[in-house]
Design an enzyme around this catalytic site. Structure first.
Site, mmCIF file in Angstrom:
data_model
loop_
_atom_site.group_PDB
_atom_site.id
_atom_site.type_symbol
_atom_site.label_atom_id
_atom_site.label_comp_id
_atom_site.label_asym_id
_atom_site.label_seq_id
_atom_site.Cartn_x
_atom_site.Cartn_y
_atom_site.Cartn_z
ATOM 1 N N ASP A 9 0.164 12.070 -4.298
ATOM 2 C CA ASP A 9 0.001 12.596 -5.647
ATOM 3 C C ASP A 9 1.043 13.683 -5.855
ATOM 4 O O ASP A 9 0.970 14.746 -5.247
ATOM 5 C CB ASP A 9 -1.418 13.162 -5.789
ATOM 6 N N ILE A 10 2.012 13.426 -6.719
ATOM 7 C CA ILE A 10 3.115 14.363 -6.913
ATOM 8 C C ILE A 10 2.645 15.729 -7.416
ATOM 9 O O ILE A 10 3.284 16.738 -7.151
ATOM 10 C CB ILE A 10 4.198 13.753 -7.835
ATOM 11 N N ASN A 23 8.410 11.306 -21.375
ATOM 12 C CA ASN A 23 8.926 10.586 -22.535
ATOM 13 C C ASN A 23 9.790 11.569 -23.316
ATOM 14 O O ASN A 23 9.762 12.774 -23.062
ATOM 15 C CB ASN A 23 7.800 9.983 -23.386
ATOM 16 N N VAL A 32 2.481 9.362 -14.598
ATOM 17 C CA VAL A 32 2.918 10.598 -13.952
ATOM 18 C C VAL A 32 2.998 11.741 -14.964
ATOM 19 O O VAL A 32 2.563 12.861 -14.698
ATOM 20 C CB VAL A 32 4.292 10.389 -13.260
ATOM 21 N N ASP A 33 3.531 11.456 -16.140
ATOM 22 C CA ASP A 33 3.690 12.467 -17.186
ATOM 23 C C ASP A 33 2.347 13.107 -17.537
ATOM 24 O O ASP A 33 2.205 14.335 -17.554
ATOM 25 C CB ASP A 33 4.331 11.806 -18.416
ATOM 26 N N GLY A 123 7.163 2.244 -13.735
ATOM 27 C CA GLY A 123 5.828 1.988 -14.260
ATOM 28 C C GLY A 123 5.887 1.224 -15.566
ATOM 29 O O GLY A 123 6.449 0.123 -15.641
#
Length: 189
Positions: A9-10, A23, A32-33, A123
């Site tokens: 998990d970043i 985006n 992720v964002d 993704g």
């Protein structure tokens, strides 16, 4: 430069900077964002809104990167980059490579020595995981070679381009599933 790939998990990475597969609006989203925005807290959205009001009124262009604070994340900074969307015909590998090199230049400029990347564009943006892994690893290795050349190490045949002021010492690709981990591990050899 040390380069590795791990599954995880970043948002939990204890590095100087994590890279957000953002985006262009910088207002959060899915994947992720969204996870980074949720983990960082509302202050991240406020800073992104300020960037949109001031420096980036038209949004962040594909392939470029911009830093913000990390707020509630273990990482001090978040470096936002917008990956190319294959579903929109954005399939130029150089554009994807730019996400990684521009993020590393920003990292070096803000003093980040350790950086964690997701699999940008692998993704919902529709890029093949193996292609993303190959392009990402090549871009990071190329940046590392330019850093070495800029620091005076003997790297034949390289023209040194902007690699920032701080040496990035470690890049960690933090991948959320086994398929991506396998692709990046293969690309790293």
């Amino acid at each position: 430069m040390r380069i590795e790939a791990v599954q995880g998990d970043i948002t939990r990475e204890e590095v100087d900077a994590i890279v957000n597969a953002a985006n262009s609006s910088l207002m959060g989203g899915g994947g992720v964002d969204g996870a980074i925005h949720r983990a960082a807290g509302p202050e991240l959205l406020e800073e992104c809104m300020e960037l949109r009001r001031t420096e980036l009124p038209d949004g962040l262009p594909v392939g470029r990167a911009v830093p913000t604070a990390g707020y509630r994340l273990p990482a001090r900074w978040v470096i936002h980059t917008v990956g190319p969307n294959a579903h929109r015909g954005e399939t130029d590998p150089a554009l994807l490579a730019s996400c990684f090199t521009s993020s590393l230049t920003v990292a070096a400029d803000i003093g980040a020595r350790t950086v964690a990347f997701p699999a940008v564009s692998a993704g919902v943006y529709g890029w093949d995981a193996d292609d993303v892994a190959r392009i990402a690893v090549d871009a990071v290795r190329g940046f590392a070679a330019r850093q070495d050349a800029a620091s005076g190490r003997d790297v034949c045949g390289l023209d040194v381009t902007d690699v920032g002021t701080t040496t990035v010492e470690e890049v960690r690709f933090v991948l959320f599933d086994e398929r991506l981990l396998h692709a990046f591990s293969a690309a790293l050899g």
